[in-house]
Design a protein around this motif. Structure first.
Motif, PDB file in Angstrom:
ATOM      1  N   ASN A   1       0.727  -1.241   0.092  1.00  0.00           N
ATOM      2  CA  ASN A   1       0.057  -0.150  -0.070  1.00  0.00           C
ATOM      3  C   ASN A   1       0.963   1.427   0.038  1.00  0.00           C
ATOM      4  O   ASN A   1       0.322   2.155  -0.712  1.00  0.00           O
ATOM      5  N   ASP A   2       1.685   1.234   0.773  1.00  0.00           N
ATOM      6  CA  ASP A   2       2.773   2.367   0.794  1.00  0.00           C
ATOM      7  C   ASP A   2       3.489   2.651  -0.333  1.00  0.00           C
ATOM      8  O   ASP A   2       3.514   3.776  -1.017  1.00  0.00           O
ATOM      9  N   ARG A   3       3.719   1.688  -1.152  1.00  0.00           N
ATOM     10  CA  ARG A   3       4.538   1.495  -2.674  1.00  0.00           C
ATOM     11  C   ARG A   3       3.500   2.268  -3.578  1.00  0.00           C
ATOM     12  O   ARG A   3       3.632   3.061  -4.261  1.00  0.00           O
ATOM     13  N   LYS A   4       2.294   1.793  -3.322  1.00  0.00           N
ATOM     14  CA  LYS A   4       1.196   2.185  -4.553  1.00  0.00           C
ATOM     15  C   LYS A   4       0.887   3.877  -4.219  1.00  0.00           C
ATOM     16  O   LYS A   4       0.720   4.522  -4.850  1.00  0.00           O
ATOM     17  N   ASN A   5       0.514   3.888  -2.716  1.00  0.00           N
ATOM     18  CA  ASN A   5      -0.011   5.395  -2.407  1.00  0.00           C
ATOM     19  C   ASN A   5       1.076   6.428  -2.565  1.00  0.00           C
ATOM     20  O   ASN A   5       0.716   7.543  -2.645  1.00  0.00           O
ATOM     21  N   LEU A   6       2.376   6.066  -2.458  1.00  0.00           N
ATOM     22  CA  LEU A   6       3.246   7.272  -2.182  1.00  0.00           C
ATOM     23  C   LEU A   6       3.977   7.341  -3.422  1.00  0.00           C
ATOM     24  O   LEU A   6       4.762   8.313  -3.723  1.00  0.00           O
ATOM     25  N   ASN A   7       3.774   6.442  -4.547  1.00  0.00           N
ATOM     26  CA  ASN A   7       4.706   6.720  -5.736  1.00  0.00           C
ATOM     27  C   ASN A   7       4.224   7.941  -6.326  1.00  0.00           C
ATOM     28  O   ASN A   7       5.340   8.540  -7.012  1.00  0.00           O
ATOM     29  N   SER A   8       3.177   8.366  -6.607  1.00  0.00           N
ATOM     30  CA  SER A   8       2.980   9.759  -7.147  1.00  0.00           C
ATOM     31  C   SER A   8       3.532  10.947  -6.524  1.00  0.00           C
ATOM     32  O   SER A   8       4.248  11.911  -6.892  1.00  0.00           O
ATOM     33  N   ARG A   9       3.743  10.677  -5.092  1.00  0.00           N
ATOM     34  CA  ARG A   9       4.335  11.823  -4.046  1.00  0.00           C
ATOM     35  C   ARG A   9       5.904  11.737  -4.578  1.00  0.00           C
ATOM     36  O   ARG A   9       6.458  12.878  -4.607  1.00  0.00           O
ATOM     37  N   PHE A  10       6.566  10.729  -4.632  1.00  0.00           N
ATOM     38  CA  PHE A  10       7.818  10.595  -4.954  1.00  0.00           C
ATOM     39  C   PHE A  10       8.082  11.328  -6.428  1.00  0.00           C
ATOM     40  O   PHE A  10       9.026  12.079  -6.380  1.00  0.00           O
ATOM     41  N   SER A  11       7.279  10.565  -7.317  1.00  0.00           N
ATOM     42  CA  SER A  11       7.350  11.373  -8.627  1.00  0.00           C
ATOM     43  C   SER A  11       7.251  13.018  -8.628  1.00  0.00           C
ATOM     44  O   SER A  11       8.235  13.336  -9.386  1.00  0.00           O
ATOM     45  N   LYS A  12       6.463  13.463  -8.052  1.00  0.00           N
ATOM     46  CA  LYS A  12       6.218  14.787  -8.040  1.00  0.00           C
ATOM     47  C   LYS A  12       7.264  15.665  -7.249  1.00  0.00           C
ATOM     48  O   LYS A  12       7.583  16.814  -7.666  1.00  0.00           O
ATOM     49  N   ASN A  13       7.972  15.166  -6.262  1.00  0.00           N
ATOM     50  CA  ASN A  13       8.520  15.986  -5.220  1.00  0.00           C
ATOM     51  C   ASN A  13      10.296  15.589  -5.242  1.00  0.00           C
ATOM     52  O   ASN A  13      10.997  16.108  -4.533  1.00  0.00           O
ATOM     53  N   CYS A  14      10.484  14.191  -5.490  1.00  0.00           N
ATOM     54  CA  CYS A  14      11.958  13.763  -5.471  1.00  0.00           C
ATOM     55  C   CYS A  14      12.507  13.918  -6.952  1.00  0.00           C
ATOM     56  O   CYS A  14      12.334  12.995  -7.771  1.00  0.00           O
ATOM     57  N   THR A  15      13.271  14.591  -7.100  1.00  0.00           N
ATOM     58  CA  THR A  15      13.846  14.589  -8.434  1.00  0.00           C
ATOM     59  C   THR A  15      14.753  13.415  -8.918  1.00  0.00           C
ATOM     60  O   THR A  15      14.623  13.249 -10.157  1.00  0.00           O
ATOM     61  N   THR A  16      15.165  12.749  -8.082  1.00  0.00           N
ATOM     62  CA  THR A  16      15.868  11.298  -8.497  1.00  0.00           C
ATOM     63  C   THR A  16      14.886  10.210  -8.945  1.00  0.00           C
ATOM     64  O   THR A  16      15.367   9.416  -9.243  1.00  0.00           O
ATOM     65  N   TYR A  17      13.774  10.370  -8.291  1.00  0.00           N
ATOM     66  CA  TYR A  17      12.957   9.064  -8.276  1.00  0.00           C
ATOM     67  C   TYR A  17      12.520   8.743  -9.671  1.00  0.00           C
ATOM     68  O   TYR A  17      12.547   7.464  -9.931  1.00  0.00           O
ATOM     69  N   ASN A  18      12.275   9.543 -10.447  1.00  0.00           N
ATOM     70  CA  ASN A  18      12.000   9.022 -11.842  1.00  0.00           C
ATOM     71  C   ASN A  18      12.929   8.669 -12.610  1.00  0.00           C
ATOM     72  O   ASN A  18      12.685   7.743 -13.355  1.00  0.00           O
ATOM     73  N   THR A  19      14.269   9.183 -12.330  1.00  0.00           N
ATOM     74  CA  THR A  19      15.464   8.622 -13.007  1.00  0.00           C
ATOM     75  C   THR A  19      15.722   7.327 -12.265  1.00  0.00           C
ATOM     76  O   THR A  19      16.121   6.448 -13.549  1.00  0.00           O
ATOM     77  N   PHE A  20      15.530   7.130 -11.128  1.00  0.00           N
ATOM     78  CA  PHE A  20      15.666   5.732 -10.637  1.00  0.00           C
ATOM     79  C   PHE A  20      14.807   4.771 -11.183  1.00  0.00           C
ATOM     80  O   PHE A  20      15.191   3.547 -11.738  1.00  0.00           O
ATOM     81  N   LEU A  21      13.663   5.229 -11.577  1.00  0.00           N
ATOM     82  CA  LEU A  21      12.583   4.187 -12.047  1.00  0.00           C
ATOM     83  C   LEU A  21      12.982   3.834 -13.662  1.00  0.00           C
ATOM     84  O   LEU A  21      12.698   2.700 -14.236  1.00  0.00           O
ATOM     85  N   GLU A  22      13.524   4.704 -14.363  1.00  0.00           N
ATOM     86  CA  GLU A  22      14.029   4.590 -15.593  1.00  0.00           C
ATOM     87  C   GLU A  22      15.331   3.485 -15.605  1.00  0.00           C
ATOM     88  O   GLU A  22      15.448   2.622 -16.420  1.00  0.00           O
ATOM     89  N   LEU A  23      16.004   3.560 -14.480  1.00  0.00           N
ATOM     90  CA  LEU A  23      17.202   2.773 -14.461  1.00  0.00           C
ATOM     91  C   LEU A  23      16.784   1.427 -13.985  1.00  0.00           C
ATOM     92  O   LEU A  23      17.125   0.343 -14.614  1.00  0.00           O
ATOM     93  N   GLU A  24      15.830   1.177 -12.985  1.00  0.00           N
ATOM     94  CA  GLU A  24      15.199   0.039 -12.857  1.00  0.00           C
ATOM     95  C   GLU A  24      14.674  -0.643 -13.879  1.00  0.00           C
ATOM     96  O   GLU A  24      14.783  -1.850 -14.390  1.00  0.00           O
ATOM     97  N   LYS A  25      13.960   0.125 -14.681  1.00  0.00           N
ATOM     98  CA  LYS A  25      13.278  -0.394 -15.895  1.00  0.00           C
ATOM     99  C   LYS A  25      14.334  -1.080 -17.078  1.00  0.00           C
ATOM    100  O   LYS A  25      14.169  -2.099 -17.518  1.00  0.00           O
ATOM    101  N   LYS A  26      15.531  -0.340 -17.294  1.00  0.00           N
ATOM    102  CA  LYS A  26      16.491  -0.863 -17.952  1.00  0.00           C
ATOM    103  C   LYS A  26      17.233  -2.037 -17.497  1.00  0.00           C
ATOM    104  O   LYS A  26      17.648  -3.188 -18.126  1.00  0.00           O
TER     105      LYS A  26
END
Length: 116
Positions: A14-39
């Motif tokens: 639940n934390d992962r699902k509910n806080l994902n958008s908050r991380f995406s909007k406020n933490c500048t490295t999070y989206n880069t991390f998700l791209e790294l994870e995807k690759k």
């Protein structure tokens, strides 16, 4: 599985699902991390399943319960058998000793949880 362990896993999901958008909007490295994870987990010379099993072993050795839960689920979804997960736990225990054995119990609970 003990109710408190199931609650812990459910809360982590639940934390992962509910806080994902908050991380995406406020933490500048999070989206880069998700791209790294995807690759990192995309199919290549190693299959996604094998990469998830490696990540599970690392998660156990580094004692990260949310990571353990996530990589058990992802390995299971990628087609890992129970036996492959057990062998992965064996490698983690060999590399991490007693603490890894203790955290491996959480991996088994996560496997039971995601099998439902």
């Amino acid at each position: 599985m003990a109710e408190f362990v199931e609650d812990k896993i459910t809360q982590s999901i639940n934390d992962r699902k509910n806080l994902n958008s908050r991380f995406s909007k406020n933490c500048t490295t999070y989206n880069t991390f998700l791209e790294l994870e995807k690759k990192a987990f995309s199919e290549g010379n190693l299959s996604k399943k094998h990469k998830e099993l490696m990540a599970l072993a690392i998660s156990i050795v580094t004692k990260c319960e949310p990571c353990i839960e996530w990589h058990v689920q992802q390995a299971h979804l990628a087609g890992a058998t129970d036996e492959e997960i057990y062998e992965t736990i064996d490698v983690a225990i060999e590399m991490g000793g007693g603490p890894a054995a203790a955290y491996s119990r959480f991996a088994l609970n996560a496997l039971d949880f995601h099998r439902k």
